[in-house]
Motif scaffolding. Structure first.
Motif, short mmCIF file in Angstrom:
data_model
loop_
_atom_site.label_atom_id
_atom_site.label_comp_id
_atom_site.label_asym_id
_atom_site.label_seq_id
_atom_site.Cartn_x
_atom_site.Cartn_y
_atom_site.Cartn_z
N GLU A 71 -1.17 9.44 38.54
CA GLU A 71 -1.46 8.16 37.87
C GLU A 71 -0.17 7.35 37.83
O GLU A 71 0.43 7.12 36.78
N PRO A 72 0.30 6.89 39.01
CA PRO A 72 1.60 6.21 39.08
C PRO A 72 1.58 4.75 38.63
O PRO A 72 2.63 4.19 38.36
N GLY A 73 0.44 4.14 38.58
CA GLY A 73 0.35 2.70 38.31
C GLY A 73 0.66 2.31 36.88
O GLY A 73 0.68 3.14 35.97
N ASP A 74 0.87 1.00 36.70
CA ASP A 74 1.03 0.47 35.36
C ASP A 74 -0.36 0.13 34.80
O ASP A 74 -1.38 0.32 35.49
N ALA A 75 -0.41 -0.35 33.58
CA ALA A 75 -1.69 -0.60 32.91
C ALA A 75 -2.59 -1.55 33.71
O ALA A 75 -3.80 -1.32 33.83
N ALA A 76 -2.02 -2.59 34.27
CA ALA A 76 -2.81 -3.56 35.04
C ALA A 76 -3.39 -2.92 36.29
O ALA A 76 -4.56 -3.14 36.63
N GLU A 77 -2.58 -2.11 36.98
CA GLU A 77 -3.06 -1.44 38.19
C GLU A 77 -4.17 -0.44 37.86
O GLU A 77 -5.16 -0.35 38.59
N ILE A 78 -4.00 0.29 36.77
CA ILE A 78 -5.01 1.27 36.37
C ILE A 78 -6.32 0.55 36.02
O ILE A 78 -7.40 0.95 36.47
N ALA A 79 -6.23 -0.49 35.23
CA ALA A 79 -7.43 -1.25 34.84
C ALA A 79 -8.12 -1.83 36.06
O ALA A 79 -9.36 -1.77 36.18
N ASN A 80 -7.34 -2.39 36.97
CA ASN A 80 -7.90 -2.97 38.19
C ASN A 80 -8.62 -1.91 39.01
O ASN A 80 -9.74 -2.11 39.48
N PHE A 81 -7.98 -0.75 39.18
CA PHE A 81 -8.60 0.34 39.93
C PHE A 81 -9.91 0.77 39.29
O PHE A 81 -10.93 0.90 39.97
N CYS A 82 -9.89 1.00 37.99
CA CYS A 82 -11.10 1.47 37.29
C CYS A 82 -12.25 0.47 37.40
O CYS A 82 -13.39 0.85 37.62
N THR A 83 -11.92 -0.79 37.25
CA THR A 83 -12.95 -1.83 37.29
C THR A 83 -13.49 -2.03 38.71
O THR A 83 -14.71 -2.04 38.91
N LEU A 84 -12.60 -2.18 39.67
CA LEU A 84 -13.04 -2.48 41.04
C LEU A 84 -13.65 -1.29 41.76
O LEU A 84 -14.60 -1.44 42.53
N THR A 85 -13.14 -0.10 41.51
CA THR A 85 -13.61 1.07 42.24
C THR A 85 -14.83 1.72 41.59
O THR A 85 -15.74 2.16 42.28
N TYR A 86 -14.84 1.78 40.25
CA TYR A 86 -15.92 2.50 39.56
C TYR A 86 -16.68 1.65 38.55
O TYR A 86 -17.52 2.17 37.83
N ASP A 87 -16.38 0.37 38.47
CA ASP A 87 -17.05 -0.55 37.54
C ASP A 87 -17.04 0.01 36.11
O ASP A 87 -18.03 -0.05 35.39
N VAL A 88 -15.89 0.57 35.72
CA VAL A 88 -15.74 1.18 34.40
C VAL A 88 -15.81 0.12 33.31
O VAL A 88 -15.14 -0.91 33.38
N THR A 89 -16.66 0.37 32.32
CA THR A 89 -16.77 -0.53 31.17
C THR A 89 -16.35 0.13 29.86
O THR A 89 -16.30 -0.53 28.83
N PHE A 90 -16.06 1.43 29.90
CA PHE A 90 -15.58 2.10 28.69
C PHE A 90 -14.08 1.86 28.54
O PHE A 90 -13.40 1.50 29.51
N PRO A 91 -13.53 2.05 27.34
CA PRO A 91 -12.11 1.77 27.11
C PRO A 91 -11.18 2.72 27.88
O PRO A 91 -11.38 3.93 27.90
N VAL A 92 -10.19 2.12 28.49
CA VAL A 92 -9.11 2.87 29.14
C VAL A 92 -7.83 2.46 28.42
O VAL A 92 -7.46 1.29 28.42
N PHE A 93 -7.18 3.43 27.80
CA PHE A 93 -6.02 3.17 26.95
C PHE A 93 -4.72 3.21 27.77
O PHE A 93 -4.74 3.39 28.98
N ALA A 94 -3.59 3.09 27.10
CA ALA A 94 -2.29 3.15 27.74
C ALA A 94 -2.04 4.56 28.29
O ALA A 94 -2.55 5.55 27.76
N LYS A 95 -1.23 4.63 29.31
CA LYS A 95 -0.87 5.90 29.91
C LYS A 95 -0.07 6.72 28.89
O LYS A 95 0.79 6.20 28.20
N ILE A 96 -0.39 8.02 28.82
CA ILE A 96 0.23 8.91 27.84
C ILE A 96 0.62 10.24 28.47
O ILE A 96 0.22 10.55 29.59
N ASP A 97 1.37 11.03 27.73
CA ASP A 97 1.59 12.44 28.04
C ASP A 97 0.61 13.25 27.18
O ASP A 97 0.38 12.91 26.02
N VAL A 98 0.08 14.30 27.77
CA VAL A 98 -0.83 15.17 27.02
C VAL A 98 -0.22 16.54 26.73
O VAL A 98 -0.75 17.28 25.91
#
Length: 159
Positions: A71-98
């Motif tokens: 998950e190398p991208g920044d928040a905008a890249e992640i959001a863009n990927f999720c929306t354009l590739t999988y039409d994600v409508t659920f919340p995607v939060f900031a990148k974190i460590d688990v």
């Protein structure tokens, strides 16, 4: 004991957010990544979100770059990927460590309440999933290999 919905997290833009918004809902909390072999699970997660959302269910995604730098991208890249590739409508939060010293407190709690195989707390890979009931209690942890559609029955029981 504090409910999961009492935790503060970071929104995709880095600002503070609270899980209180989803109090009283059944939640599936997932650490995600855009360049992982399990990334196609976004499709199944979105299907669950759309099919069960009106009944009080929500998917909450937390991107993580700790596993193979997938998950190398920044928040905008992640959001863009999720929306354009999988039409994600659920919340995607900031990148974190688990895992590790910088692990997000929410994930520390999830891991403590639902340990993995042989009691392990560490998350082994992207797309580990945690099911949370309407009272904010962690019910179960699912391995990355568990497909979203295989969790539907457990979700429906909680609805």
């Amino acid at each position: 004991m504090t409910a999961i919905t009492d935790y503060e997290v970071r929104a995709a833009d880095g600002g503070p957010a609270t899980l209180d918004t989803w109090r009283g809902k059944v939640l599936l909390i997932v650490n995600t990544a855009s360049k992982c072999g399990f990334t196609p699970q976004y499709e199944g997660l979105e299907t669950l979100h759309r099919d069960l959302g009106e009944r009080g269910f929500e998917v909450l995604a937390f991107p993580c770059n700790q596993f193979g730098a997938q998950e190398p991208g920044d928040a905008a890249e992640i959001a863009n990927f999720c929306t354009l590739t999988y039409d994600v409508t659920f919340p995607v939060f900031a990148k974190i460590d688990v895992n590790g010293p910088e692990a997000d407190p929410l994930f520390e709690r999830l891991k403590a309440d639902a340990p993995g195989v042989l009691g392990s707390r560490a998350i082994k890979w992207n797309f580990t999933k945690f099911l949370v009931d309407r009272q904010g209690r962690v019910v179960r942890r699912y391995a990355p290999t568990t497909k979203p559609e295989d969790i539907e029955r457990d979700i429906v029981k909680l609805l």
